[in-house]
Enzyme design. Structure first.
Site, short mmCIF file in Angstrom:
data_model
loop_
_atom_site.label_atom_id
_atom_site.label_comp_id
_atom_site.label_asym_id
_atom_site.label_seq_id
_atom_site.Cartn_x
_atom_site.Cartn_y
_atom_site.Cartn_z
N ASP A 107 0.87 -1.19 0.00
CA ASP A 107 0.00 0.00 0.00
C ASP A 107 0.90 1.23 0.00
O ASP A 107 1.72 1.41 0.90
CB ASP A 107 -0.91 -0.03 1.24
CG ASP A 107 -1.92 1.10 1.24
OD1 ASP A 107 -1.67 2.16 0.62
OD2 ASP A 107 -2.98 0.95 1.89
N GLU A 116 -2.76 0.06 -4.22
CA GLU A 116 -2.66 -1.15 -3.41
C GLU A 116 -2.67 -2.41 -4.28
O GLU A 116 -3.47 -2.50 -5.20
CB GLU A 116 -3.93 -1.29 -2.56
CG GLU A 116 -3.86 -0.80 -1.17
CD GLU A 116 -5.26 -0.85 -0.58
OE1 GLU A 116 -5.56 -1.78 0.17
OE2 GLU A 116 -6.08 0.04 -0.92
P1 TTP Z 1 -5.22 5.09 0.87
O1 TTP Z 1 -4.17 4.06 0.61
O2 TTP Z 1 -6.37 4.72 1.74
O3 TTP Z 1 -4.56 6.38 1.52
P2 TTP Z 1 -3.16 7.06 1.28
O4 TTP Z 1 -2.31 6.26 0.36
O5 TTP Z 1 -3.38 8.47 0.87
O6 TTP Z 1 -2.57 7.12 2.72
P3 TTP Z 1 -1.87 5.95 3.58
O7 TTP Z 1 -0.45 6.39 3.76
O8 TTP Z 1 -2.64 5.94 4.85
O9 TTP Z 1 -2.00 4.69 2.76
O10 TTP Z 1 -5.82 5.61 -0.49
C1 TTP Z 1 -5.06 5.73 -1.68
C2 TTP Z 1 -5.44 6.97 -2.45
O11 TTP Z 1 -6.85 6.94 -2.75
C3 TTP Z 1 -5.21 8.26 -1.69
O12 TTP Z 1 -3.90 8.77 -1.87
C4 TTP Z 1 -6.26 9.17 -2.23
C5 TTP Z 1 -7.39 8.26 -2.65
N1 TTP Z 1 -8.48 8.31 -1.65
C6 TTP Z 1 -9.56 9.15 -1.89
O13 TTP Z 1 -9.63 9.81 -2.94
N2 TTP Z 1 -10.56 9.22 -0.95
C7 TTP Z 1 -10.50 8.53 0.23
O14 TTP Z 1 -11.43 8.63 1.06
C8 TTP Z 1 -9.38 7.67 0.47
C9 TTP Z 1 -9.28 6.88 1.75
C10 TTP Z 1 -8.40 7.60 -0.49
MG MG Z 2 -2.11 4.17 0.54
#
Ligand code: TTP
Ligand code: MG
Length: 356
Positions: free
Chosen positions: A8, A107
């Site tokens: 991720d 992911e």
């Molecule tokens: P995530 O992997 O949930 O979040 P992230 O990569 O930004 O942070 P983390 O370090 O906690 O993994 O989501 C991946 C991408 O998806 C994120 O960069 C932006 C998008 N996204 C949205 O647009 N809306 C949301 O509510 C979430 C959770 C993510």
């Molecule tokens: Mg992420």
């Protein structure tokens, strides 16, 4: 022995922005809707860890993020660019996998059972993959390693940011037991509240519940929840997962050219399409309407959006626009359809129990 890893990317959209604007790296950065000096109505897509120090989070209304840190750097979502970066990441990840399943833009699960004999070797593989992504693309990621997809996902949450975490099968129950129920993979906000109201506060509470009661209450989801709470998940890595489009169509009771009736139908079916879009965690780029006339002649009209979207309004407005622009005025319609395509996953299915 089965060994699965979940990669991720950390704060992905902002990490991509930092790649092309290195000067913002040390500042609080938010990617999402325009805050319009606190009047903006959209949400935060994501933010970097500097911004998270101020309490800013994904999915928070951008007006609140603005209140928390007015002089943060707010950037619009550039989905196409993030997707380009994502492709490069996934190309590297695929090379280290027996089986590969991308579950969202940032992911992917990999099956590494044939490449690692035990947890130690799996951990080494994960560390070297993390290092390779950092060296080749300058992007941080977190990797969870375990004996199934569920626990690999749970491990990756514990690995963030920029870590590798291994959960061995014999450690799983203990790892899960004290965690709040909302942290269980698949439990969204609605399900969390339902479970809490039934006094399942921790994953451990659910793990020792009576499975028969859970099934009575939540049907097949109940069984799945029970298994998850106990760290059980037999699902395989699904290679080449792909949906090409999502659409609905409906035949009018009586053929019609009444704009009111037709746009009402467009709204109804768009709503169903939007629900399915939300459920699958995908974003679309193209909206298409299909008009079949009484003569059985059929016209398809499409529009490509400037940016990918997940929103109902975007479907309805474009579908009605296409209808107004292209319908043969005065001809009766027999059937109307709305479809979205050019899809990309943008989220994992963290909320799959929301629809129980
Ligand atoms: P995530 O992997 O949930 O979040 P992230 O990569 O930004 O942070 P983390 O370090 O906690 O993994 O989501 C991946 C991408 O998806 C994120 O960069 C932006 C998008 N996204 C949205 O647009 N809306 C949301 O509510 C979430 C959770 C993510
Ligand atoms: Mg992420």
């Amino acid at each position: 022995m089965r060994l699965i890893a979940l990669i991720d990317m950390d704060y992905f959209f902002v990490a991509c922005e930092e790649l092309r604007k290195p000067e913002i790296k040390t500042k609080p950065v938010i990617v999402g809707a325009d805050p319009k000096k606190g009047e903006g109505r959209g949400v935060v897509s994501t933010c970097n860890y500097v911004a998270r120090k101020y309490g800013i989070r994904s999915a928070m209304p951008v007006s609140i993020a603005y209140r928390l840190k007015k002089d943060a750097i707010f950037l619009p979502v550039d989905y196409d660019y993030y997707e380009e970066v994502s492709k490069k990441v996934m190309d590297i990840v695929k090379q280290q996998a027996d089986k590969f399943e991308q579950v969202s833009i940032d992911e992917a699960f990999i099956d590494i059972s044939n490449r690692a004999k035990n947890y130690e070797e799996a951990q080494e593989l994960a560390k070297s993959l993390q290092q390779e992504i950092k060296e080749k693309l300058s992007l941080p990621c977190s990797i969870g390693v375990s004996y199934n997809k569920l626990m690999a996902k749970m491990a990756s949450e514990g690995a963030k940011p920029n870590g590798v975490k291994v959960i061995r099968e014999e450690e799983a129950k203990q790892f899960l037991a004290k965690m709040p129920i909302g942290e269980l993979y698949g439990v969204g906000k609605v399900m969390k509240e339902k479970l809490e109201s039934l006094s399942y506060k921790t994953i451990g509470d659910l793990a020792s519940a009576n499975p028969v009661e859970l099934v009575q209450r939540f049907r097949t989801y109940g069984a799945e929840l029970y298994n998850y709470a106990n760290g059980r998940d037999d699902s395989e890595i699904q290679e080449n997962y792909e949906i090409k489009s999502i659409g609905r169509e409906r035949t009018f009771e009586n053929d019609t050219n009444d704009r009111y009736e037709i746009t009402k139908m467009i709204r109804e079916i768009s709503k169903e399409v939007a629900e399915e879009v939300k459920k699958s965690g995908i974003a679309f780029k193209v909206v298409t309407i299909k008009m079949r006339y009484s003569s059985f002649e059929e016209h398809l009209k499409s529009r490509s959006l400037r940016q990918r979207s997940t929103e109902l309004d975007e479907i309805v407005n474009n579908a009605i626009d296409l209808f107004d622009k292209y319908a043969e005025k005065g001809e009766n319609l027999r059937k109307i359809g709305v479809r979205v395509s050019n899809l990309a996953k943008y989220k994992g299915q963290k909320k799959m129990f929301e629809y129980a």
